[in-house]
Motif scaffolding. Structure first.
Motif, PDB file in Angstrom:
ATOM      1  N   LEU A  97       0.828  -1.209   0.000  1.00  0.00           N
ATOM      2  CA  LEU A  97       0.000   0.000   0.000  1.00  0.00           C
ATOM      3  C   LEU A  97       0.864   1.261   0.000  1.00  0.00           C
ATOM      4  N   VAL A  98       1.999   1.231   0.691  1.00  0.00           N
ATOM      5  CA  VAL A  98       2.916   2.383   0.670  1.00  0.00           C
ATOM      6  C   VAL A  98       3.451   2.586  -0.750  1.00  0.00           C
ATOM      7  N   LEU A  99       3.866   1.500  -1.398  1.00  0.00           N
ATOM      8  CA  LEU A  99       4.339   1.606  -2.783  1.00  0.00           C
ATOM      9  C   LEU A  99       3.233   2.121  -3.696  1.00  0.00           C
ATOM     10  N   SER A 100       2.055   1.565  -3.545  1.00  0.00           N
ATOM     11  CA  SER A 100       0.920   1.981  -4.365  1.00  0.00           C
ATOM     12  C   SER A 100       0.642   3.469  -4.207  1.00  0.00           C
ATOM     13  N   ASN A 101       0.618   3.920  -2.973  1.00  0.00           N
ATOM     14  CA  ASN A 101       0.305   5.321  -2.713  1.00  0.00           C
ATOM     15  C   ASN A 101       1.424   6.251  -3.163  1.00  0.00           C
ATOM     16  N   SER A 102       2.646   5.760  -3.192  1.00  0.00           N
ATOM     17  CA  SER A 102       3.753   6.564  -3.718  1.00  0.00           C
ATOM     18  C   SER A 102       3.539   6.844  -5.201  1.00  0.00           C
ATOM     19  N   MET A 129       0.611   6.658  -6.729  1.00  0.00           N
ATOM     20  CA  MET A 129      -0.618   7.430  -6.851  1.00  0.00           C
ATOM     21  C   MET A 129      -0.330   8.915  -6.645  1.00  0.00           C
ATOM     22  N   THR A 130       0.442   9.227  -5.628  1.00  0.00           N
ATOM     23  CA  THR A 130       0.767  10.624  -5.350  1.00  0.00           C
ATOM     24  C   THR A 130       1.562  11.231  -6.493  1.00  0.00           C
ATOM     25  N   LEU A 131       2.497  10.473  -7.031  1.00  0.00           N
ATOM     26  CA  LEU A 131       3.273  10.955  -8.176  1.00  0.00           C
ATOM     27  C   LEU A 131       2.371  11.192  -9.388  1.00  0.00           C
ATOM     28  N   ALA A 132       1.449  10.275  -9.626  1.00  0.00           N
ATOM     29  CA  ALA A 132       0.534  10.414 -10.771  1.00  0.00           C
ATOM     30  C   ALA A 132      -0.409  11.604 -10.589  1.00  0.00           C
ATOM     31  N   TRP A 133      -0.913  11.788  -9.383  1.00  0.00           N
ATOM     32  CA  TRP A 133      -1.894  12.845  -9.142  1.00  0.00           C
ATOM     33  C   TRP A 133      -1.282  14.230  -9.017  1.00  0.00           C
ATOM     34  N   TYR A 134      -0.088  14.316  -8.396  1.00  0.00           N
ATOM     35  CA  TYR A 134       0.470  15.626  -8.082  1.00  0.00           C
ATOM     36  C   TYR A 134       1.834  15.894  -8.711  1.00  0.00           C
ATOM     37  N   GLY A 135       2.500  14.871  -9.217  1.00  0.00           N
ATOM     38  CA  GLY A 135       3.819  15.042  -9.804  1.00  0.00           C
ATOM     39  C   GLY A 135       3.834  16.009 -10.965  1.00  0.00           C
ATOM     40  N   HIS A 136       2.786  15.989 -11.779  1.00  0.00           N
ATOM     41  CA  HIS A 136       2.746  16.870 -12.947  1.00  0.00           C
ATOM     42  C   HIS A 136       2.794  18.347 -12.561  1.00  0.00           C
ATOM     43  N   LEU A 137       2.387  18.661 -11.345  1.00  0.00           N
ATOM     44  CA  LEU A 137       2.452  20.055 -10.896  1.00  0.00           C
ATOM     45  C   LEU A 137       3.901  20.508 -10.743  1.00  0.00           C
ATOM     46  N   LYS A 138       4.762  19.596 -10.335  1.00  0.00           N
ATOM     47  CA  LYS A 138       6.188  19.901 -10.205  1.00  0.00           C
ATOM     48  C   LYS A 138       6.905  19.714 -11.540  1.00  0.00           C
ATOM     49  N   PHE A 139       6.505  18.697 -12.288  1.00  0.00           N
ATOM     50  CA  PHE A 139       7.142  18.429 -13.574  1.00  0.00           C
ATOM     51  C   PHE A 139       6.961  19.601 -14.538  1.00  0.00           C
ATOM     52  N   ALA A 140       5.934  20.411 -14.314  1.00  0.00           N
ATOM     53  CA  ALA A 140       5.674  21.563 -15.182  1.00  0.00           C
ATOM     54  C   ALA A 140       6.854  22.531 -15.199  1.00  0.00           C
ATOM     55  N   LYS A 168      -9.372   0.116   4.367  1.00  0.00           N
ATOM     56  CA  LYS A 168      -9.618   1.460   3.853  1.00  0.00           C
ATOM     57  C   LYS A 168      -9.006   2.519   4.764  1.00  0.00           C
ATOM     58  N   VAL A 169      -9.160   2.366   6.069  1.00  0.00           N
ATOM     59  CA  VAL A 169      -8.597   3.351   6.992  1.00  0.00           C
ATOM     60  C   VAL A 169      -7.069   3.318   6.937  1.00  0.00           C
ATOM     61  N   ILE A 170      -6.485   2.131   6.879  1.00  0.00           N
ATOM     62  CA  ILE A 170      -5.027   2.010   6.741  1.00  0.00           C
ATOM     63  C   ILE A 170      -4.580   2.714   5.466  1.00  0.00           C
ATOM     64  N   GLN A 171      -5.280   2.465   4.383  1.00  0.00           N
ATOM     65  CA  GLN A 171      -4.922   3.063   3.093  1.00  0.00           C
ATOM     66  C   GLN A 171      -5.005   4.580   3.148  1.00  0.00           C
ATOM     67  N   GLU A 172      -6.016   5.115   3.789  1.00  0.00           N
ATOM     68  CA  GLU A 172      -6.171   6.574   3.864  1.00  0.00           C
ATOM     69  C   GLU A 172      -5.053   7.205   4.681  1.00  0.00           C
ATOM     70  N   VAL A 173      -4.684   6.578   5.787  1.00  0.00           N
ATOM     71  CA  VAL A 173      -3.588   7.108   6.598  1.00  0.00           C
ATOM     72  C   VAL A 173      -2.279   7.051   5.818  1.00  0.00           C
ATOM     73  N   ILE A 174      -2.036   5.940   5.138  1.00  0.00           N
ATOM     74  CA  ILE A 174      -0.829   5.818   4.312  1.00  0.00           C
ATOM     75  C   ILE A 174      -0.829   6.885   3.231  1.00  0.00           C
ATOM     76  N   THR A 175      -1.967   7.106   2.594  1.00  0.00           N
ATOM     77  CA  THR A 175      -2.067   8.123   1.552  1.00  0.00           C
ATOM     78  C   THR A 175      -1.650   9.491   2.082  1.00  0.00           C
ATOM     79  N   LEU A 176      -2.156   9.851   3.247  1.00  0.00           N
ATOM     80  CA  LEU A 176      -1.827  11.162   3.795  1.00  0.00           C
ATOM     81  C   LEU A 176      -0.370  11.259   4.230  1.00  0.00           C
ATOM     82  N   VAL A 179       2.193   9.551   2.946  1.00  0.00           N
ATOM     83  CA  VAL A 179       2.983   9.616   1.710  1.00  0.00           C
ATOM     84  C   VAL A 179       2.839  10.998   1.071  1.00  0.00           C
ATOM     85  N   PHE A 180       1.631  11.529   1.052  1.00  0.00           N
ATOM     86  CA  PHE A 180       1.406  12.838   0.458  1.00  0.00           C
ATOM     87  C   PHE A 180       2.183  13.931   1.186  1.00  0.00           C
ATOM     88  N   VAL A 181       2.167  13.909   2.514  1.00  0.00           N
ATOM     89  CA  VAL A 181       2.899  14.923   3.277  1.00  0.00           C
ATOM     90  C   VAL A 181       4.398  14.801   2.998  1.00  0.00           C
TER      91      VAL A 181
END
Length: 122
Positions: free
Chosen positions: A10-15, A17-28, A77-85, A87-89
């Motif tokens: 899940l940590v790998l997955s969310n890494s 996911m975060t790159l896909a969702w927000y990486g383009h903002l930095k790649f710009a 789901k709760v584990i995934q949400e905490v991991i998501t946050l 990883v995002f931070v």
């Protein structure tokens, strides 16, 4: 062992996911990337998100109690949400140097960790 492997996947997955969702903002900031149109950026993000699913689907299948795993669907789901946050931070603080981590963010994380505690309480 299934619990640890599920969380690692899940940590790998969310890494990814975060790159896909927000990486383009930095790649710009990259000259060649900033010239791409929205459709190209979406396709690149989809390509990155494929790796998210390569880790997320096995994590959920392995971790779900209905498949012999240690977690209920709600717990997963709760584990995934905490991991998501988390990883995002981490991503935000490492990649976007203009963002700051404040006391209210710490309080929010404490509350999220408490949600995990209560989710696992019998």
């Amino acid at each position: 062992m299934k619990a640890i492997l599920t969380i690692c996947l899940l940590v790998l997955s969310n890494s990814f996911m975060t790159l896909a969702w927000y990486g383009h903002l930095k790649f710009a900031e990259w000259k060649w990337f900033s010239k791409l149109g929205l459709i190209a950026i979406i396709l690149i993000s989809w390509g990155i998100a494929l790796f998210e699913y390569l880790f997320q689907v096995p994590a959920n299948r392995m971790g779900y109690s209905g498949n012999g795993g240690p977690f209920s669907l709600l717990q997963l789901k709760v584990i995934q949400e905490v991991i998501t946050l988390v990883v995002f931070v981490g991503f935000t603080l490492l990649v976007f140097k203009t963002e700051t981590f404040r006391v209210n963010h710490v309080i929010a994380f404490v509350l999220l960790i408490l949600s995990v505690y209560f989710m696992f309480k019998k």
